[in-house]
Design a protein around this motif. Structure first.
Motif, PDB file in Angstrom:
ATOM      1  N   HIS A  39      -1.112   6.148  -4.367  1.00 20.73           N
ATOM      2  CA  HIS A  39      -1.334   7.606  -4.335  1.00 20.73           C
ATOM      3  C   HIS A  39      -2.745   7.959  -4.753  1.00 20.73           C
ATOM      4  CE1 HIS A  39       2.907   8.192  -3.572  1.00 20.73           C
ATOM      5  NE2 HIS A  39       3.211   7.416  -4.623  1.00 20.73           N
ATOM      6  N   LYS A  47       0.810  -1.223   0.000  1.00 19.51           N
ATOM      7  CA  LYS A  47       0.000   0.000   0.000  1.00 19.51           C
ATOM      8  C   LYS A  47       0.846   1.279   0.000  1.00 19.51           C
ATOM      9  CE  LYS A  47      -3.925  -2.158   2.327  1.00 19.51           C
ATOM     10  NZ  LYS A  47      -4.821  -2.173   3.499  1.00 19.51           N
ATOM     11  N   ARG A  48       2.141   1.170  -0.136  1.00 17.44           N
ATOM     12  CA  ARG A  48       2.984   2.358  -0.063  1.00 17.44           C
ATOM     13  C   ARG A  48       2.730   3.326  -1.221  1.00 17.44           C
ATOM     14  NH1 ARG A  48       9.080   0.595   1.909  1.00 17.44           N
ATOM     15  NH2 ARG A  48       8.525   0.134   4.079  1.00 17.44           N
ATOM     16  N   ARG A  78       1.683   3.995   7.786  1.00 19.39           N
ATOM     17  CA  ARG A  78       1.934   2.880   6.855  1.00 19.39           C
ATOM     18  C   ARG A  78       3.234   3.043   6.087  1.00 19.39           C
ATOM     19  NH1 ARG A  78      -3.933   2.120   3.873  1.00 19.39           N
ATOM     20  NH2 ARG A  78      -5.221   2.076   5.762  1.00 19.39           N
ATOM     21  N   VAL A  97       3.695   5.416   3.761  1.00 17.48           N
ATOM     22  CA  VAL A  97       3.433   5.845   2.381  1.00 17.48           C
ATOM     23  C   VAL A  97       4.373   6.971   1.981  1.00 17.48           C
ATOM     24  CG1 VAL A  97       1.700   6.916   0.887  1.00 17.48           C
ATOM     25  CG2 VAL A  97       1.062   5.080   2.442  1.00 17.48           C
ATOM     26  N   PHE A 104      -4.999   7.351  -1.941  1.00 22.62           N
ATOM     27  CA  PHE A 104      -4.799   8.362  -0.909  1.00 22.62           C
ATOM     28  C   PHE A 104      -5.517   9.663  -1.263  1.00 22.62           C
ATOM     29  CE2 PHE A 104      -2.201  12.061   0.337  1.00 22.62           C
ATOM     30  CZ  PHE A 104      -2.408  12.020   1.710  1.00 22.62           C
ATOM     31  N   TYR A 160      -1.698   7.244   6.722  1.00 21.37           N
ATOM     32  CA  TYR A 160      -0.758   6.909   5.654  1.00 21.37           C
ATOM     33  C   TYR A 160       0.683   7.100   6.097  1.00 21.37           C
ATOM     34  CZ  TYR A 160      -4.004   5.874   1.916  1.00 21.37           C
ATOM     35  OH  TYR A 160      -4.944   5.266   1.121  1.00 21.37           O
TER      36      TYR A 160
END
Length: 946
Positions: free
Chosen positions: A886, A882-883, A909, A911, A889, A906
């Motif tokens: 975008h 899930k990085r 995580r 991100v 997000f 995020y």
């Protein structure tokens, strides 16, 4: 010529006198007596048949007053008769296969013999039906009948006369109408014996007189005659043997017994004494002769004076050359065979039965005596002639072999042991001949064992070892080069033994002949090292076998014969047909293998691999994806290592063309990694564009400080991804050098968007004079307090994770630097006491080995800790996946009422961590500044949006 005095004597017949059946009162047991005066007799069809001549004196009772009678004596001994002639009966012949009796007798005084044919199954007034009567004299010459014989097919009858004539009747002998009589033979000597011999469709008649022996071929026109010998015999001194002696005609002279074929004389036997009667019975020759030398040892001699004439009955076995029975009788009339026994008729009317002993009794008696005297050959012949079963014969052969072995005659012993094959356990013989000095005997035994298809793999191994020890290449080749239908050994075992002994050519021959492809290739490649021949052999195999063997041996062949191996693989993966198949309209369609499966074969042969893969992509557009992936990797490697600019440009175009072929849509990530690994910039940018990774494109240009390219990316893709302008503005704002022009070009679209947002907020608040910022003051305070509490909880959790991390790191260092002592006493699965073997893990858990193997899914993971470890690993993988989300997000940020919570989630995580690419330059101060600025700008934008 064999002298009977040298023959072994046995008592294979039991003698007893036939007695009258018991009467109504139970009395009986007296010897049965025939009527006196019986001169002729015969047997067959379940009865003894007699013909009598009345003799004066000494006869009383009603039976003595009647003559010309034919008497029948069945097994019940109920004597019956009928009047056949008025005066006398002189000859009888009972057929064995038909109920027909032929007799010769006289109805009136003088020489006028009559032949009568009787049908015993039909009756005429209670008597057998007489179907034919005709005079027996040849022409008009009165002469006495001397002998009579009838063919079993009822188409021939021959009558011999005292004047030397022979009358032959052809056709149905039971009817006058269908038969024809002719004088076959005329001579000056009385005819003493006649016999028909049938061999196939050929019929012969033997004629013996007192002075010569002749044979006539009756199935040929004019019945040609052949004289066989110039001496004859007396009446009743000739007979015909059975097929065991090839239907030979037996003539008994006073000195010898001769055997004749229709065209020649056969063997003879020196049986002395004046012969009176000769018969053949079940393979035995029965001879009755005079003997003035009564043996004092005879159990039948009694107390009679020794100077009386006696008659000796001898029963000879001509095949095995022994006397089966010998006894003395007084005045024998004849010897008859019926009901499975011999019956000796004497002049006093008594009947003596000779019952042959059962086979087992005879064999036991013979074997015990012969074995004691080491007469094994005779014992074997006797057993065969009496049809002893194979088990009994095998036992004799074994004992004979043991006898010869103990005497040191190993060659003779092995021949006897060979005859036991199939009955005697081979190990019994093999153990005796394992000595190196007797290896040739063992070889002979094992050869025969294989010829009879009774050898197992161990026998084959032993035989081949014998050949190699003896260095007998000719025998070895003869053994292995048998035809396909004659293979009597385990081929795989033979190949193993030959290979082990170094007979590679023989092993290869055997493997090829019997289609043991794996062994053939193994020997060619590992022992002979004939790689070309191995490759040729694979090319002849069926598709499935060629495919499997190329997978197994492809690397070895590629190492030694790369070009030829590559060519065969090209054919195998496109249109394979065995090289031995003939081309033609009936040829089967070619098959093709999966080319991707053969890529590992080219592990150290990149040049051949490239040629192979390019060939696959040319002829098969639908080649597996692995083919294109590997080809791309090879082209990138060649491009990266090439120094020549022109060639490098060509390779660059080839790689880019392959990327643009559309074959990498499903393996985008793999292609991207390959391009990044080899720093293939054009390929990386192309793949970014195809994957709509616009931020990665802009980052790539930022890292390379390509300002115009950054602006171009924003212009091209800013409508699709609005954050590009923001990131570009932040990037240029943090640059130390003068980027005024670039900032102006990049900031305008972003400012327009921000201005419109602020105007919208102001206009909304302006509609109500009482709606000031204080309206949302409480909300903001509560929100900030809530965020503070969340921050405290997060800091506590962070501290806890730090402490746990420190503890884990300390444990790791201890494990690396200090020994681990396992003190567990119970299994962590079954809780039972630990016993060796056991399995211990550094986490502290211990297991029985069998418990661990039963419950563990991996040899390297603790079954107890594995579930928790997997949860952690799954969380890590989920975060990594899930990085780079975008778009997700941005969507959540726009739709959420609490944008700060989305950003914080995020952040947790990872991100906003730095995106690491293989093509990234080493991170420096500028890169860190850019990344931090971008994250800060994104946070500012988020706060403003909320």
């Amino acid at each position: 010529m064999a002298a009977y005095l040298q023959w072994r004597r046995f008592v294979f017949f039991d003698r007893e006198t036939v007695k009258e059946p018991p009467g109504p009162d139970g009395a009986g047991g007296k010897p049965f007596a025939l009527p006196p005066g019986i001169a002729v007799c015969d047997s067959g069809r379940g009865s003894l048949v007699f013909g009598d001549i009345l003799r004066g004196g000494g006869c009383a009772g009603p039976r003595a007053a009647r003559w010309g009678q034919i008497w029948f004596l069945p097994r019940s001994l109920q004597l019956s008769s009928f009047q056949a002639y008025k005066l006398r009966v002189t000859h009888l012949y009972q057929l064995k296969q038909h109920s027909i009796l032929v007799s010769v007798g006289e109805d009136e005084e003088g020489i006028n013999p009559l032949v009568k044919v009787w049908n015993l199954e039909k009756r005429d007034g209670g008597n057998p039906l007489c179907t034919r009567i005709f005079p027996a004299i040849p022409g008009n010459k009165p002469t006495v009948v001397s002998c009579l014989t009838v063919h079993e097919n009822l188409n021939f009858m021959a009558i011999g006369f005292a004047d030397g004539s022979v009358v032959l009747t052809k056709g149905d002998i039971t009817r006058d109408r269908h038969s024809k009589t002719q004088i076959l033979h005329e001579g000056g000597y009385p005819v003493t014996g006649l016999a028909f011999r049938q061999s196939g469709k050929t019929t012969h008649l033997f004629v013996v007189t007192t002075e010569n022996i002749q044979s006539y071929t009756l199935s040929v026109k004019d019945c040609p005659r052949l004289e066989l010998d110039t001496h004859g015999c007396g009446l009743r001194c000739s007979s015909l043997s059975d097929p065991s002696q090839d239907l030979q005609f037996i003539v008994a002279g006073n000195e010898c017994v001769y055997l004749y074929q229709p065209d020649e004389r056969g063997p003879c036997f020196a049986f002395e004494g004046q012969k009176l009667i000769v018969h053949w019975y079940r393979g035995y020759l029965i001879v009755v002769s005079k003997d003035r030398k009564t043996s004092p040892k005879s159990e039948f001699a009694g107390n009679e004076p020794q100077n009386l004439d006696k008659q000796v009955l001898n029963i000879y076995d001509l095949c095995n050359k022994f006397i089966a029975y010998s006894s003395i009788f007084d005045d024998i009339v004849d010897v008859l065979a019926e009901w499975g026994s011999l019956y000796v008729l004497t002049r006093d009317g008594k009947i003596h039965a000779l019952q042959e002993k059962d086979t087992q009794t005879k064999l036991e008696a013979r074997k015990s005596m012969l074995f004691r005297k080491n007469l094994f050959e005779m014992a074997i012949n006797l057993a065969k002639s009496h049809h002893l079963d194979s088990d009994g014969l095998s036992e004799i052969f074994r004992q004979y072999g043991d006898h010869l072995y103990n005497k040191g005659n190993h060659d003779g012993a092995i021949q006897q042991y060979i005859r036991t094959i199939g009955k005697l356990e081979p190990s019994y013989v093999i153990r005796k001949f394992l000595d190196a000095q007797r290896i040739h005997n063992l070889t002979a035994y094992l050869q025969t064992l294989h010829l009879q298809s009774l050898a197992n793999a161990d026998h084959t191994t032993l035989l081949l070892n014998c050949y190699t020890k003896l260095k007998d290449s000719s025998k070895l080749e003869e053994f292995i080069k048998t035809s396909e239908s004659e293979v009597r050994f385990d081929v795989e075992t033979a190949i193993k033994v030959l290979r082990q002994a170094g007979y590679y050519s023989h092993a290869v021959y055997l493997a090829e002949k019997h289609a043991h492809h794996e062994w053939y290739l193994k020997i060619q490649l590992e022992d002979i090292k004939n790689y070309q021949e191995a490759l040729r052999y694979i090319g002849k195999l069926p598709f499935d076998q060629a495919e499997s063997n190329m997978k197994r041996y492809g690397k070895i062949l590629m190492h030694h014969v790369p070009d030829e191996t590559t060519e065969l693989l090209k054919i195998l993966c496109t249109d394979y047909r065995p090289s031995g198949d003939s081309e033609g309209p009936g040829m089967s369609e070619g098959k093709k293998a999966n080319s991707e499966e053969f890529i590992p074969v080219f592990a150290n042969n990149s040049r051949e691999l490239k040629a192979f893969l390019e060939r696959m992509t040319e002829v098969q557009a639908d080649s597996p994806q692995g083919v294109y992936d590997t080809l791309l990797e090879l082209r990138l490697q060649n491009w990266a290592h090439e120094r020549d600019e022109q060639i490098k440009e060509k390779l660059h175009n080839e790689a880019l063309t392959l990327l643009k072929s559309g074959r990498f849509q499903t393996v985008f990530d793999k292609a991207l990694v390959l391009c990044q690994m080899h720093n293939f910039k054009d390929g990386v940018l192309y793949l970014y564009e195809q994957g709509k990774l616009f931020q990665q494109i802009m980052h790539y240009h930022m890292q390379n400080e390509q300002y115009k390219k950054v602006i171009e990316v924003c212009e091209l893709y800013g409508d699709q991804e609005a954050c590009l302008w923001e990131q570009a503005l932040g990037y240029f704002a943090r640059k130390e050098e003068d980027c005024k022009d670039t900032i102006v070009a990049a900031v305008f679209p972003f400012l327009l968007k921000l201005t419109s947002l602020l105007l919208s907020v102001v206009q909304t608040l302006a509609h109500n004079s009482t709606a000031t910022l204080s309206v949302i003051k409480d909300y903001l305070v509560n929100k900030l307090q809530k965020q503070s509490r969340q921050i405290e909880q997060d800091e506590q959790r962070i501290q806890k994770y730090r402490e746990e991390t420190t503890r884990i790191r300390r444990e790791i260092e201890e494990l690396k630097a200090s020994p681990k002592i396992f003190q567990k006493t119970k299994c962590s699965i079954c809780t039972g006491a630990l016993e060796l073997p056991s399995v211990h893990f550094l986490c502290g858990h211990s297991f029985h080995q069998h418990c661990f193997e039963s419950y563990s899914e991996s040899d390297s993971e603790c079954p107890t800790c594995m579930p928790e470890n997997r949860k952690v690993m799954d969380m890590i993988r989920a975060q990594e996946q899930k990085r780079d989300l975008h778009d997700q997000f941005q969507h959540q940020l726009k739709c959420s009422n609490d944008g700060f919570s989305v950003v914080a989630d995020y952040f947790g995580r990872g991100v906003f961590n730095k995106l690491t690419l293989i093509t990234d330059l080493p991170s420096g101060k500028a890169a860190a500044t850019i990344e931090a600025g971008l994250q800060r700008e994104l946070l500012i934008h988020t706060k403003r949006s909320t």
